[in-house]
Design an enzyme around this catalytic site. Structure first.
Site, PDB file in Angstrom:
ATOM      1  CG  ASP A  57      22.858  47.460  39.181  1.00  0.00           C
ATOM      2  OD1 ASP A  57      22.706  47.835  40.367  1.00  0.00           O
ATOM      3  OD2 ASP A  57      22.423  48.087  38.196  1.00  0.00           O
ATOM      4  CE1 TYR A 147      24.774  55.316  53.907  1.00  0.00           C
ATOM      5  CE2 TYR A 147      25.438  56.708  55.744  1.00  0.00           C
ATOM      6  CZ  TYR A 147      25.500  55.508  55.074  1.00  0.00           C
ATOM      7  OH  TYR A 147      26.277  54.497  55.566  1.00  0.00           O
ATOM      8  CE  LYS A 151      23.182  52.226  55.131  1.00  0.00           C
ATOM      9  NZ  LYS A 151      23.314  50.801  54.767  1.00  0.00           N
ATOM     10  CB  ILE A 177      34.900  52.352  58.969  1.00  0.00           C
ATOM     11  CG1 ILE A 177      33.504  51.945  59.494  1.00  0.00           C
ATOM     12  CG2 ILE A 177      35.899  51.190  59.053  1.00  0.00           C
ATOM     13  CD1 ILE A 177      33.446  51.453  60.918  1.00  0.00           C
TER      14      ILE A 177
HETATM   15  N1  SER Z   1      30.946  56.806  56.970  1.00  0.00           N
HETATM   16  C1  SER Z   1      29.584  57.092  56.624  1.00  0.00           C
HETATM   17  C2  SER Z   1      29.463  58.408  55.976  1.00  0.00           C
HETATM   18  O1  SER Z   1      30.233  59.275  56.337  1.00  0.00           O
HETATM   19  C3  SER Z   1      28.702  57.047  57.836  1.00  0.00           C
HETATM   20  O2  SER Z   1      28.125  55.780  57.948  1.00  0.00           O
HETATM   21  O3  SER Z   1      28.618  58.615  55.169  1.00  0.00           O
END
Ligand code: SER
Length: 326
Positions: A57, A147, A151, A177
């Protein structure tokens, strides 16, 4: 002289990118020298049987340290993260996993004098007001998602550890990706993977982003190649460390649909927009990765057409074998 990378730990290796990255690292560095880890989800048989695997974890430093000590780890690829859509549903979880996971990995990097720590960032670092086309390497970072906040903080934290402690850390801002091995989870760019699976499975797809939402994207082989290339680059040539823009292509859902139709003429796309549209609207359409090209020789190989052909080839073969969704 950069220290050698001999014993590698991959966090998040049951995830979309980590699963393929761990396997590629095993091919390049020797299977026994690449320790794959995950939190809860069972790894594939291939990942479990081809080399060491542990459940850890990342928010609990002791669980990571145990593996670091046992395997004499000198390099960490830190892929574990809560992505954008899940992060908006549970911002505290996103902060906890992404920030505490990152600082735990950095602290272990220092304590064990590691050769390298690789921590990816994301197009989510940008927010409203950023130049949307060809977003430059250096521009304002004001994300509108948790998020993205984690980052940006992660990039700053990594660069601080490079400056203050001389730890060799590298990171790149991944676009969406696309891959056919492991499904992504909890991201805004996930549509660009789902669309291929559904096209092969049902011949139609209902997209949660608007047809003209253009986002930076990349096929998995480019992502893996770029990540390892950056990890192996000459440190003295790097002016940036944790925040390289990393680009390959950019497209909209409508453009993917057109490309898929070239292979599956009956394919149909419809749209039911959800809350992820807001996140997508705050991200760039395309990004400028000239710093990555200049400092470590980045050059993508795949575009929308070649990626579509390859994705459909793999997924069709899996469907025929009765294992589209593994
Ligand atoms: N693929 C990620 C997302 O959509 C972006 O870094 O959260």
């Amino acid at each position: 002289m950069a220290k050698e990378m001999k014993n590698i730990l991959v966090t998040g290796s049951v995830g979309q990118i980590g699963s393929e990255l761990a396997m590629e690292l095993r091919r390049r560095y020797g299977a026994e020298n690449v320790v794959a880890t995950g939190r809860k989800t069972e790894p594939s048989e291939e990942l479990r049987s081809s080399g060491p695997f542990y459940f850890i974890d990342v928010t609990n430093i002791d669980t990571i340290e145990e593996v670091v000590k046992k395997h004499n780890i000198d390099t960490i690829y830190h892929m574990a993260a809560v992505l954008s859509a899940t992060g908006e549903k549970n911002p505290q979880l996103c902060w906890n996993v992404n920030m505490n996971g990152t600082i735990n990995v950095l602290e272990l990097g220092l304590k064990y004098e590691m050769a390298r720590v690789i921590i990816p960032s994301s197009i989510a670092v940008w927010g409203p007001g950023v130049p949307l086309e060809n977003t430059p390497q250096e521009t304002v970072l004001k994300p509108a998602s948790m998020y993205g906040v984690t980052k940006v903080c992660g990039e700053l934290l990594c660069d601080y550890y490079v400056l203050k402690f001389g730890l060799d850390i590298r990171g790149l801002r991944y676009p969406g990706i696309i891959s056919h091995e492991t499904l992504p989870g909890g991201g805004t760019t996930d549509y660009a993977v789902e669309i291929y699976y559904e096209a092969v499975d049902k011949g139609r797809y209902t997209c949660f982003l608007k047809e003209d939402t253009k986002l930076p994207m990349m096929y998995m082989p480019d992502c893996i190649e770029g990540t390892i290339q950056l990890a192996e680059a000459d440190f003295s040539k790097l002016k940036h460390h944790s925040d390289f823009n990393h680009a390959a292509t950019s497209f909209t859902p409508a453009e993917v649909a057109v490309e898929i139709k070239k292979h599956i003429p009956e394919f149909e796309i419809s749209y039911e927009i959800d809350e992820r549209q807001k996140i997508a609207d705050s991200w760039p359409n395309s990004i400028d990765d000239s710093a990555a090209r200049e400092e470590w020789g980045w050059k993508p190989k795949w575009d929308l057409a070649s990626m579509t052909e390859d994705m459909l080839k793999h997924l069709r073969a899996r469907k025929e074998a009765g294992a589209l969704y593994k």
